[in-house]
Scaffold this active site. Structure first.
Site, PDB file in Angstrom:
ATOM      1  CE1 TYR A 440       0.949   0.059   4.331  1.00  0.00           C
ATOM      2  CE2 TYR A 440      -1.363  -0.281   4.859  1.00  0.00           C
ATOM      3  CZ  TYR A 440      -0.054  -0.129   5.267  1.00  0.00           C
ATOM      4  OH  TYR A 440       0.235  -0.173   6.601  1.00  0.00           O
ATOM      5  CD  GLU A 441      -0.633   5.071   1.820  1.00  0.00           C
ATOM      6  OE1 GLU A 441      -0.664   5.905   0.893  1.00  0.00           O
ATOM      7  OE2 GLU A 441      -1.605   4.847   2.556  1.00  0.00           O
ATOM      8  N   GLY A 442       1.405   2.917  -2.652  1.00  0.00           N
ATOM      9  CA  GLY A 442       2.249   2.764  -3.834  1.00  0.00           C
ATOM     10  C   GLY A 442       3.109   1.539  -3.680  1.00  0.00           C
TER      11      GLY A 442
END
Length: 600
Positions: A440-442
């Site tokens: 997550y978050e890229g």
């Protein structure tokens, strides 16, 4: 049962002796960050996470969150009370601006505490963590009215915050989002759409939740240039600050996840919900990226936190568990077997963990210092350099940090043997929780491409050149000290591998962009090794200074020097192999047609 002790002494060492943050006491906020104040914050913070949050970690994993028929969500047993104590103690206000009810401390101080939270109970830590990110975006892009209306209650913890980007058909490619925001004619918009994977999307710990939502207005370009950002509160807020009607936003379901069960990861439905534009129309992605960059540093910190707690438990187990005899002969003749600590392969896993966690802690805190200096340094040149370094290193902290954090967690589980696979020991939870940090978050592949595809070339390569200069200058200075010369020479060579890889991209990336994509992951890891090497050089120098001054904590500083040597012998050589992988190019990676991947 797992156990955890906050690494207070190591954090103090980095803050006070390595980074020497008292030298910034003339800058706003730093005047309150004296060594005695830092010690008090870390000590009390350590007690809080160990006594309040850590006992709830396995509870949260077992129970998860519960969604009810009315769409409300109940957090695991004890979470709501723990959050009340968190807010009453003011832990969420450490680095928030004083004008909005914060304590105005440097970001570096709150970053140290946030590591403790991630180790003790990552799922819990995500609730206030998302709020801090939302506050950052509102402070950067919101109107004065929005700041006054929402930020004080978010800083206090009375209200929570979220970020809403992902939709069922798109994650990284945000240009594909379908959520619409139609003007209502009164300055507000009607927001309609579905968002998924929304951490802390609905819960019972705050009286209101301020959602930051990406959406497109009717005439916006149907790509990333047409995205706007909206504040969409769970409950509308009246002009006097009181809560009004329930907004048309609801939790459709809770995702069934591999880990972080204690955090409510929701499918959020927006059915004409009232939203308020943040900043300029069609400039929402830039506004949201402020929150995302804060979150990416926080996720890197999560990788560190989980590696640290997994490592601590592996050390305790290796000290207690007896299995076999040492290769060099019996070490404990009074027992039927020696402890796991006599076995070199167990030592390898534990030393890898020690070298990574201590080095990465220093990197995270140095990164947090840059975040402070961007706004508070005395000169424009210092502020620009800090901005360049943090921008360059953010994908490294997130990507390399969580890759290694997960690796350390699985190695720590391996130390336990079969018991590591059994839930009551807690190790398998750390592995499951750590896995999401790489996604997550890229996802980490996106972080690597951000590094090589954007950050290297940005501003004519100014950021990477600044990083090379820092490493080169500190290596050159250290080589004059015979106690540091060998480490400095090894780091200088490793930095040379990074420079060579950078040059190869410049020579081969334009002709075939796939060459950059094929080597991006390896490049991110080389930069991670160099960045940690820089921190180990600094820690070695601080340790030598302490020993030379007669500091009586000899074992602590000598251990630092041995661990630094281990890092130079075991981590740095990987850079050469990674560079050769980069220079293999993309031909073999891209050669097969998709159908050739099918099982015969």
């Amino acid at each position: 049962m797992p156990q955890y002790q906050a690494p207070i002494n190591d954090s103090k060492f980095i803050l006070n002796e390595v980074l020497k943050i008292d030298r910034f006491s003339n800058l706003p906020g730093f005047e309150n960050a004296a060594p005695d104040m830092i010690e008090a914050i870390l000590t009390e913070g350590g007690k809080f996470v160990q006594n309040v949050l850590f006992p709830l970690n396995q509870v949260g994993d077992r129970e998860g969150c519960t969604r009810h028929e009315d769409g409300s969500v109940t957090t695991p047993t004890g979470f709501k009370e723990a959050y009340r104590q968190y807010c009453e103690a003011g832990w969420g206000t450490l680095s928030a601006p004083e004008e909005f009810g914060g304590q105005g401390m440097p970001h570096i101080v709150s970053m140290a505490f946030e590591e403790f939270m991630a180790s003790s109970n990552m799922a819990f830590a995500m609730y206030p963590g998302l709020t801090h990110g939302a506050v950052s975006s509102i402070l950067a892009k919101g109107s004065d009215e929005q700041k006054a209306k929402y930020v004080p209650n978010m800083v206090s913890g009375k209200w929570g915050g979220t970020m809403n980007l992902t939709e069922p058909h798109c994650g990284t490619d945000l240009g594909l989002i379908r959520t619409k925001a139609v003007p209502n004619g009164d300055g507000s918009h009607a927001v309609t759409g579905m968002k998924i994977f929304i951490s802390s999307g609905e819960h019972d710990m705050t009286e209101n939740i301020i959602h930051l939502v990406l959406a497109k207005t009717p005439d916006a370009p149907d790509n990333v240039k047409g995205i706007s950002l909206f504040i969409v509160p769970k409950f509308l807020v009246n002009d006097d600050g009181s809560l009004g009607a329930r907004n048309a936003v609801s939790c459709g379901s809770i995702e069934h996840k591999m880990g972080i069960h204690g955090n409510s990861t929701c499918v959020m439905n927006y059915d004409g919900a009232t939203g308020y534009l943040v900043g300029e129309e069609n400039k929402g992605l830039a506004a949201m990226f402020i929150m995302m960059n804060v979150a990416r540093l926080g996720v890197g910190q999560q990788g560190l936190g989980l590696a640290e707690v997994a490592y601590q438990n592996a050390v305790h187990y290796a000290n207690d568990r007896r299995q076999g005899r040492a290769l060099t002969g019996t070490k404990d003749a009074h027992e039927k077997a020696d402890t796991l600590f006599v076995h070199p392969d167990v030592r390898r896993m534990l030393m890898d963990a020690k070298a990574f966690t201590e080095g990465f802690r220093a990197l995270c805190l140095w990164g947090a210092l840059q975040a402070d200096l961007i706004h508070k340094a005395q000169t424009e040149e210092e502020r620009l350099t800090a901005d360049d370094l943090l921008s360059l290193l953010t994908p490294v902290i997130k990507g390399y940090g969580t890759d290694k954090g997960y690796e350390i967690a699985t190695n720590a589980q391996q130390v336990f043997g079969g018991h590591g696979y059994i839930g009551e020991w807690g190790m398998e939870q750390y592995v499951r929780d750590a896995r999401i940090t790489m996604i997550y978050e890229g996802a980490n592949g996106v972080q690597a491409m951000d590094l090589v595809g954007r950050k290297l070339a940005q501003k004519g390569g100014r950021a990477v050149q600044a990083f090379f200069k820092v490493v080169d200058e500190e290596c050159e200075a250290a080589k004059s000290n015979e106690k540091l010369a060998d480490f400095a020479s090894r780091l200088e060579k490793t930095n040379g591998e990074l420079k060579a890889a950078t040059m190869w991209f410049m020579q081969n990336g334009m002709a075939n962009p796939d060459n950059v994509g094929a080597g991006a992951h390896h490049y991110m890891h080389i930069m991670g090794i160099v960045a940690l090497g820089l921190q180990w050089l600094r820690m070695s120098q601080a340790a030598i200074e302490a020993l030379d001054s007669g500091n009586d904590n000899v074992a602590f500083y000598e251990t630092k020097l041995v661990t630094a040597r281990y890092f130079s012998e075991r981590f740095m050589p990987e850079a050469g192999a990674l560079r050769r992988k980069i220079e293999a190019g993309s031909e073999a990676i891209m050669a097969l047609a998709p159908e050739m991947f099918a099982v015969a």
